[in-house]
Design a protein around this motif. Structure first.
Motif, PDB file in Angstrom:
ATOM      1  N   ALA A 347     116.623  78.789 -22.988  1.00 18.75           N
ATOM      2  CA  ALA A 347     115.869  79.486 -24.035  1.00 18.75           C
ATOM      3  C   ALA A 347     116.131  80.981 -23.952  1.00 18.75           C
ATOM      4  N   SER A 348     115.950  81.664 -25.058  1.00 19.84           N
ATOM      5  CA  SER A 348     116.060  83.122 -25.052  1.00 19.84           C
ATOM      6  C   SER A 348     114.894  83.707 -24.270  1.00 19.84           C
ATOM      7  N   ILE A 349     115.183  84.796 -23.549  1.00 15.06           N
ATOM      8  CA  ILE A 349     114.126  85.455 -22.780  1.00 15.06           C
ATOM      9  C   ILE A 349     114.068  86.927 -23.171  1.00 15.06           C
ATOM     10  N   GLU A 350     112.942  87.541 -22.865  1.00 20.62           N
ATOM     11  CA  GLU A 350     112.778  88.970 -23.087  1.00 20.62           C
ATOM     12  C   GLU A 350     112.355  89.615 -21.773  1.00 20.62           C
ATOM     13  N   ILE A 351     112.970  90.735 -21.470  1.00 23.60           N
ATOM     14  CA  ILE A 351     112.595  91.494 -20.276  1.00 23.60           C
ATOM     15  C   ILE A 351     111.890  92.756 -20.732  1.00 23.60           C
ATOM     16  N   GLN A 352     110.665  92.944 -20.234  1.00 20.50           N
ATOM     17  CA  GLN A 352     109.867  94.116 -20.563  1.00 20.50           C
ATOM     18  C   GLN A 352     109.323  94.726 -19.289  1.00 20.50           C
ATOM     19  N   ALA A 353     108.790  95.926 -19.413  1.00 18.94           N
ATOM     20  CA  ALA A 353     108.112  96.540 -18.281  1.00 18.94           C
ATOM     21  C   ALA A 353     106.757  95.881 -18.086  1.00 18.94           C
ATOM     22  N   ALA A 354     106.324  95.820 -16.840  1.00 19.93           N
ATOM     23  CA  ALA A 354     105.043  95.184 -16.543  1.00 19.93           C
ATOM     24  C   ALA A 354     103.896  95.855 -17.283  1.00 19.93           C
ATOM     25  N   ALA A 355     104.047  97.145 -17.581  1.00 22.67           N
ATOM     26  CA  ALA A 355     102.988  97.849 -18.296  1.00 22.67           C
ATOM     27  C   ALA A 355     102.679  97.193 -19.629  1.00 22.67           C
ATOM     28  N   ALA A 356     103.676  96.525 -20.230  1.00 21.09           N
ATOM     29  CA  ALA A 356     103.462  95.852 -21.509  1.00 21.09           C
ATOM     30  C   ALA A 356     102.597  94.613 -21.340  1.00 21.09           C
ATOM     31  N   HIS A 357     102.411  94.157 -20.108  1.00 23.61           N
ATOM     32  CA  HIS A 357     101.586  92.975 -19.820  1.00 23.61           C
ATOM     33  C   HIS A 357     100.360  93.365 -19.013  1.00 23.61           C
ATOM     34  N   ALA A 358      99.904  94.589 -19.220  1.00 22.85           N
ATOM     35  CA  ALA A 358      98.779  95.080 -18.418  1.00 22.85           C
ATOM     36  C   ALA A 358      97.541  94.217 -18.567  1.00 22.85           C
ATOM     37  N   GLN A 359      97.418  93.552 -19.726  1.00 24.75           N
ATOM     38  CA  GLN A 359      96.232  92.720 -19.934  1.00 24.75           C
ATOM     39  C   GLN A 359      96.278  91.459 -19.086  1.00 24.75           C
ATOM     40  N   ASP A 360      97.426  91.188 -18.480  1.00 28.22           N
ATOM     41  CA  ASP A 360      97.565  89.959 -17.697  1.00 28.22           C
ATOM     42  C   ASP A 360      98.078  90.295 -16.303  1.00 28.22           C
ATOM     43  N   THR A 361      97.531  91.354 -15.690  1.00 24.55           N
ATOM     44  CA  THR A 361      98.029  91.855 -14.413  1.00 24.55           C
ATOM     45  C   THR A 361      97.956  90.808 -13.309  1.00 24.55           C
ATOM     46  N   SER A 362      96.878  90.042 -13.271  1.00 28.16           N
ATOM     47  CA  SER A 362      96.721  89.069 -12.186  1.00 28.16           C
ATOM     48  C   SER A 362      97.841  88.031 -12.229  1.00 28.16           C
ATOM     49  N   ARG A 363      98.183  87.543 -13.431  1.00 30.86           N
ATOM     50  CA  ARG A 363      99.272  86.572 -13.548  1.00 30.86           C
ATOM     51  C   ARG A 363     100.600  87.211 -13.188  1.00 30.86           C
ATOM     52  N   PHE A 364     100.749  88.493 -13.555  1.00 31.79           N
ATOM     53  CA  PHE A 364     101.994  89.169 -13.231  1.00 31.79           C
ATOM     54  C   PHE A 364     102.187  89.267 -11.728  1.00 31.79           C
ATOM     55  N   ILE A 365     101.136  89.661 -11.002  1.00 34.38           N
ATOM     56  CA  ILE A 365     101.237  89.797  -9.556  1.00 34.38           C
ATOM     57  C   ILE A 365     101.558  88.453  -8.910  1.00 34.38           C
ATOM     58  N   GLU A 366     101.089  87.375  -9.507  1.00 31.10           N
ATOM     59  CA  GLU A 366     101.395  86.052  -8.982  1.00 31.10           C
ATOM     60  C   GLU A 366     102.869  85.697  -9.198  1.00 31.10           C
TER      61      GLU A 366
END
Length: 467
Positions: A347-366
């Motif tokens: 599948a196509s993927i997108e790479i972004q900075a973590a700041a763009a996912h700030a609302q989901d920080t806990s999932r990001f850290i996992e």
């Protein structure tokens, strides 16, 4: 490759005897006098020294920028056929930029040469840069800075894959043309070499020969090599890396020799900022004045936040201006000048900075992971929080905010899907074009970031010295 080896014949003899063997050499030939002379000189040397187990192949890049370029490429192909040298024509396809055409053409040219080298199973690439090119480059750079320039490097590693060597860099165009005239071999004159809209052409017309130039550049090369070596030692002693995202220069490192600190910190700034070039002199003077000062604080330069604290200087990418990168299945690219990525998923993927996912920080850290080339190293949420406890909280959060996050259809990738994506640190000032002068420092930096080492020079000796 020695400044003293001015004769084209002697330069080529020294070159072929310095090569590791067996070796297959791809000659980049445009049909101009410099590259044609290079091809014939190498052909003569290789045939006279069969015991060296060297072979030649050749490639011509047709930039498709003017009428007649295709015919010229075919003329070169005929010359190579007459010499029994395998040859290919590589065409720069697609739309051409309206500005920065010379830089774009250079990038395309080396990419196409690398493709040809891969197809021919060549071990290295050689180009026909001469002392005239060196003088022009030094003159142009001298108009922009008072510092002594290293000019055109005699050896450059392209894309971490192929060394590009320039054995005629200290031979003159006049001597090369004299060699061709003796053999009755014609060459092609590119009309763009007379077009004064290009800076190099204007410089060529007003350039006066400087007899002391080779001595000056030889000294500049030795100084740059010494700085690279001392910079590598500085990295070992005074630099720490946290999570591939946050750099820390220990307090003692900021009190080292000014020239070494300038060299190392400038290249670290380019790496953390994802920039292909070190900051300019003005920026570096500001950075050094700040870093060696006694007052804690923060400053931003070259997309990097420099955070000076009592326990050292922290470097992290600033959180602005980080564009996303979309990769379709099988595609590869460089994100933000800091990470190489190859999408091995379906599948196509997108790479972004973590700041763009700030609302989901806990999932990001996992889910965040660090990776070396070819091997994933999971970083657990526990490990992340341990880092945060040991490091300045704001510095670490800033680094985390600039980390790459993988998503598909606006949802973070699962750990299983993320493993299908190759992600590795990318060094913008080194991974595309790495001169031999910076090789020691860049290789040590690779070890710090736990990435693969750079390919070693395919030489047994340089300037008669065993390496």
């Amino acid at each position: 490759m020695s400044p003293e080896a001015a004769s084209p014949q002697l330069a080529i003899l020294e070159f072929v005897t310095s090569l590791q063997s067996p070796a297959r050499i791809l000659v980049a030939i445009s049909g101009g006098s410099d590259s044609t002379g290079l091809l014939l000189l190498l052909d003569q040397a290789v045939k006279a020294a069969s015991h060296l187990r060297l072979s030649l192949c050749a490639a011509t890049v047709d930039h498709a920028l003017r009428a007649g370029s295709a015919d010229e490429a075919r003329e070169v192909a005929a010359l190579c056929a007459s010499l029994g040298i395998p040859h290919t024509i590589m065409i720069w396809q697609g739309d051409k930029p309206t500005t920065g055409i010379m830089a774009a053409a250079r990038e395309a040219r080396y990419g196409l040469l690398a493709t040809a080298a891969t197809d021919f199973k060549a071990d290295l690439i050689v180009t026909g840069h001469t002392l005239d090119d060196q003088r022009e480059t030094l003159q142009m750079r001298g108009m922009r800075t008072e510092q002594v320039s290293t000019g055109i490097a005699d050896a450059v590693l392209f894309d971490r894959r192929f060394w590009i060597l320039r054995p005629l860099l200290f031979s003159t165009r006049a001597d090369i043309r004299a060699f061709l005239k003796e053999r009755g071999v014609p060459w092609i004159d590119d009309p763009s070499n007379e077009d004064t809209k290009y800076e190099r052409v204007r410089m060529r017309r007003q350039l006066s020969a400087d007899a002391g130039m080779t001595k000056d550049i030889s000294a500049a090369w030795e100084e740059r090599l010494a700085l690279s070596s001392r910079g590598a030692e500085w990295l070992d002693r005074h630099f720490r890396l946290h999570g591939c995202l946050l750099g820390q220069v220990m307090p003692d490192g900021l009190r080292q020799d000014r020239a070494v600190l300038d060299y190392a910190l400038a290249r670290l700034a380019a790496v953390f900022g994802g920039q292909p070039f070190a900051p300019g002199r003005g920026h570096m003077e500001r950075i050094l004045a700040f870093a060696t000062g006694s007052k804690p604080g923060r400053m931003t330069a070259g997309r990097v936040v420099f955070d000076l604290r009592h326990d050292g200087l922290y470097l992290a990418r600033e959180n602005r201006g980080i564009s996303p990168l979309v990769l379709r299945p099988g595609e590869a690219g460089v994100w933000d000048g800091r990470f190489y990525a190859r999408n091995g998923s379906v599948a196509s993927i997108e790479i972004q900075a973590a700041a763009a996912h700030a609302q989901d920080t806990s999932r990001f850290i996992e889910s965040i992971t660090a990776q070396t080339r070819g091997a994933w190293i999971p970083v657990t949420s526990t490990g992340m929080w341990e880092y945060m406890q040991r490091l300045p909280k704001s510095a670490w959060k800033r680094a985390i905010a600039s980390a790459p996050v993988l998503s598909a259809e606006e949802s973070l990738l699962s750990e299983e899907s993320a493993r299908m994506v190759e992600l590795a640190p990318y060094f913008a000032p080194f991974d595309r074009f790495l001169t031999r002068f910076d090789f020691i420092f860049a290789n040590r930096l690779s070890a710090v970031f736990a990435t693969a080492p750079y390919a070693r020079l395919p030489l047994r000796s340089i300037d008669g010295k065993t390496i």
